[in-house]
Motif scaffolding. Structure first.
Motif, PDB file in Angstrom:
ATOM      1  N   PRO A  19      21.249  -3.154  31.751  1.00  0.00           N
ATOM      2  CA  PRO A  19      20.076  -2.932  30.900  1.00  0.00           C
ATOM      3  C   PRO A  19      20.065  -1.551  30.263  1.00  0.00           C
ATOM      4  O   PRO A  19      19.772  -1.407  29.070  1.00  0.00           O
ATOM      5  N   ALA A  20      20.387  -0.512  31.038  1.00  0.00           N
ATOM      6  CA  ALA A  20      20.376   0.848  30.492  1.00  0.00           C
ATOM      7  C   ALA A  20      21.371   0.988  29.355  1.00  0.00           C
ATOM      8  O   ALA A  20      21.084   1.603  28.316  1.00  0.00           O
ATOM      9  N   ALA A  21      22.559   0.407  29.526  1.00  0.00           N
ATOM     10  CA  ALA A  21      23.590   0.506  28.494  1.00  0.00           C
ATOM     11  C   ALA A  21      23.199  -0.302  27.255  1.00  0.00           C
ATOM     12  O   ALA A  21      23.444   0.123  26.121  1.00  0.00           O
ATOM     13  N   LEU A  22      22.582  -1.457  27.470  1.00  0.00           N
ATOM     14  CA  LEU A  22      22.190  -2.298  26.333  1.00  0.00           C
ATOM     15  C   LEU A  22      21.137  -1.591  25.478  1.00  0.00           C
ATOM     16  O   LEU A  22      21.241  -1.556  24.248  1.00  0.00           O
ATOM     17  N   PHE A  23      20.146  -1.010  26.125  1.00  0.00           N
ATOM     18  CA  PHE A  23      19.064  -0.364  25.371  1.00  0.00           C
ATOM     19  C   PHE A  23      19.467   1.001  24.824  1.00  0.00           C
ATOM     20  O   PHE A  23      18.721   1.593  24.041  1.00  0.00           O
ATOM     21  N   ALA A  24      20.645   1.473  25.222  1.00  0.00           N
ATOM     22  CA  ALA A  24      21.173   2.715  24.644  1.00  0.00           C
ATOM     23  C   ALA A  24      21.950   2.457  23.360  1.00  0.00           C
ATOM     24  O   ALA A  24      22.280   3.409  22.642  1.00  0.00           O
ATOM     25  N   LEU A  25      22.237   1.195  23.047  1.00  0.00           N
ATOM     26  CA  LEU A  25      22.965   0.873  21.819  1.00  0.00           C
ATOM     27  C   LEU A  25      22.114   1.171  20.590  1.00  0.00           C
ATOM     28  O   LEU A  25      20.882   1.119  20.636  1.00  0.00           O
ATOM     29  N   ASP A  26      22.795   1.446  19.499  1.00  0.00           N
ATOM     30  CA  ASP A  26      22.136   1.682  18.214  1.00  0.00           C
ATOM     31  C   ASP A  26      22.137   0.374  17.434  1.00  0.00           C
ATOM     32  O   ASP A  26      23.188  -0.116  17.037  1.00  0.00           O
ATOM     33  N   ALA A  27      20.953  -0.184  17.208  1.00  0.00           N
ATOM     34  CA  ALA A  27      20.833  -1.438  16.457  1.00  0.00           C
ATOM     35  C   ALA A  27      20.622  -1.190  14.962  1.00  0.00           C
ATOM     36  O   ALA A  27      20.296  -2.110  14.222  1.00  0.00           O
ATOM     37  N   GLY A  28      20.811   0.062  14.538  1.00  0.00           N
ATOM     38  CA  GLY A  28      20.683   0.431  13.134  1.00  0.00           C
ATOM     39  C   GLY A  28      19.687   1.544  12.941  1.00  0.00           C
ATOM     40  O   GLY A  28      18.574   1.489  13.479  1.00  0.00           O
ATOM     41  N   ASN A  29      20.084   2.561  12.214  1.00  0.00           N
ATOM     42  CA  ASN A  29      19.209   3.712  11.937  1.00  0.00           C
ATOM     43  C   ASN A  29      18.676   4.359  13.209  1.00  0.00           C
ATOM     44  O   ASN A  29      17.547   4.856  13.239  1.00  0.00           O
ATOM     45  N   GLY A  30      19.476   4.293  14.259  1.00  0.00           N
ATOM     46  CA  GLY A  30      19.068   4.914  15.514  1.00  0.00           C
ATOM     47  C   GLY A  30      18.085   4.108  16.332  1.00  0.00           C
ATOM     48  O   GLY A  30      17.580   4.603  17.353  1.00  0.00           O
ATOM     49  N   GLN A  31      17.821   2.884  15.920  1.00  0.00           N
ATOM     50  CA  GLN A  31      16.842   2.047  16.625  1.00  0.00           C
ATOM     51  C   GLN A  31      17.494   1.287  17.775  1.00  0.00           C
ATOM     52  O   GLN A  31      18.593   0.756  17.635  1.00  0.00           O
ATOM     53  N   PRO A  32      16.815   1.183  18.918  1.00  0.00           N
ATOM     54  CA  PRO A  32      17.335   0.369  20.022  1.00  0.00           C
ATOM     55  C   PRO A  32      17.011  -1.106  19.813  1.00  0.00           C
ATOM     56  O   PRO A  32      16.164  -1.468  18.989  1.00  0.00           O
ATOM     57  N   ILE A  33      17.699  -1.947  20.556  1.00  0.00           N
ATOM     58  CA  ILE A  33      17.323  -3.357  20.628  1.00  0.00           C
ATOM     59  C   ILE A  33      15.936  -3.433  21.263  1.00  0.00           C
ATOM     60  O   ILE A  33      15.727  -2.882  22.342  1.00  0.00           O
ATOM     61  N   PRO A  34      14.972  -4.084  20.632  1.00  0.00           N
ATOM     62  CA  PRO A  34      13.641  -4.146  21.243  1.00  0.00           C
ATOM     63  C   PRO A  34      13.526  -5.293  22.234  1.00  0.00           C
ATOM     64  O   PRO A  34      14.326  -6.239  22.230  1.00  0.00           O
ATOM     65  N   THR A  35      12.522  -5.218  23.071  1.00  0.00           N
ATOM     66  CA  THR A  35      12.156  -6.335  23.927  1.00  0.00           C
ATOM     67  C   THR A  35      11.081  -7.162  23.224  1.00  0.00           C
ATOM     68  O   THR A  35      10.395  -6.670  22.318  1.00  0.00           O
ATOM     69  N   LEU A  36      10.927  -8.387  23.675  1.00  0.00           N
ATOM     70  CA  LEU A  36       9.862  -9.216  23.108  1.00  0.00           C
ATOM     71  C   LEU A  36       8.498  -8.588  23.393  1.00  0.00           C
ATOM     72  O   LEU A  36       7.598  -8.646  22.543  1.00  0.00           O
ATOM     73  N   TRP A  37       8.346  -7.994  24.556  1.00  0.00           N
ATOM     74  CA  TRP A  37       7.062  -7.376  24.886  1.00  0.00           C
ATOM     75  C   TRP A  37       6.705  -6.293  23.875  1.00  0.00           C
ATOM     76  O   TRP A  37       5.558  -6.196  23.442  1.00  0.00           O
TER      77      TRP A  37
END
Length: 233
Positions: free
Chosen positions: A66-84
């Motif tokens: 989880p820590a590594a996944l949310f550290a990824l850059d999904a574009g313009n420095g944004q992380p992958i969001p959660t549904l919550w």
């Protein structure tokens, strides 16, 4: 005609990120559409099981902690969001079309929607859950009978509308290449709305409106709404 911001305003922002959904709130779009996977107990908003196309990472979702996944850059420095996080931003402000991926998302989604009802006063009638995985939709309806579902198809089956009726769906979601007036009429006769993905051209949008399509998924919702206003004027 309803305009859904496809993966948020993905024509101008990185898809399936919080800025893309925040932008959709400013457009007057009827709703947003997002994609959902279950990762280590968390519902994450990403279209592909492989992260390469939409992030700076490489590999499958399950390759990441989880820590590594949310550290990824999904574009313009944004992380992958959660549904919550998306629900916190968008709950009750517009319709939220959640597309379920994988085979294991239904129980987690039900639990999170119950939490959102309690903590965010989420109205379930503002949520629409769709999937190409039709047994998953059937399971979801068993777990949460009041949830609204949409049946996703990528072809033109003989029994597409009947399938939607059998699943007690409110909508049938079709690729733009397979939609004609006959299908629209058949859906409407059965009390099913017909939504089309992905429509980004003015001529195509207006042609679909003219045959009675109820809504489209669009990467450029502000432009689509302007095309509709101009045509009406």
């Amino acid at each position: 005609m309803k305009i859904f911001a496809h993966r948020g305003v993905s024509g101008h922002f990185p898809e399936n990120t919080l800025p893309a959904f925040a932008a959709a709130l400013q457009t007057g779009s009827h709703g947003i559409e997002l994609d959902l996977f279950l990762h280590d107990g968390e519902l994450v908003v990403i279209h592909d099981r492989q992260v390469d196309r939409t992030t700076n990472g490489h590999g499958l979702l399950e390759d990441f902690t989880p820590a590594a996944l949310f550290a990824l850059d999904a574009g313009n420095g944004q992380p992958i969001p959660t549904l919550w996080q998306v629900l916190q931003l968008c709950a009750n402000r517009l319709e939220i079309n959640i597309e379920l991926k994988g085979q294991d998302t239904a129980p987690a989604l039900v639990a999170l929607l119950h939490r959102a009802q309690k903590e965010l006063a989420l109205r379930l009638d503002s949520v629409l859950v769709s999937s190409f995985h039709h047994p998953l939709l059937q399971r979801l309806k068993t777990l949460l009978p009041e949830i609204r579902i949409g049946v996703l198809i990528a072809h033109y089956p003989l029994d597409g509308v009947q399938l939607a009726v059998q699943l007690n769906a409110v909508s049938l979601h079709c690729d733009r290449g397979f939609v004609d007036r006959a299908l629209v009429n058949l859906a409407h006769q059965a009390g099913i709305e017909l939504y089309v993905y992905t429509v980004n051209q003015q001529r195509e949008l207006l042609a679909l409106r003219d045959i009675g399509v109820d809504g489209v998924f669009c990467n450029f919702p502000a432009e689509a709404l302007q095309w509709l206003r101009t045509a009406t004027a």
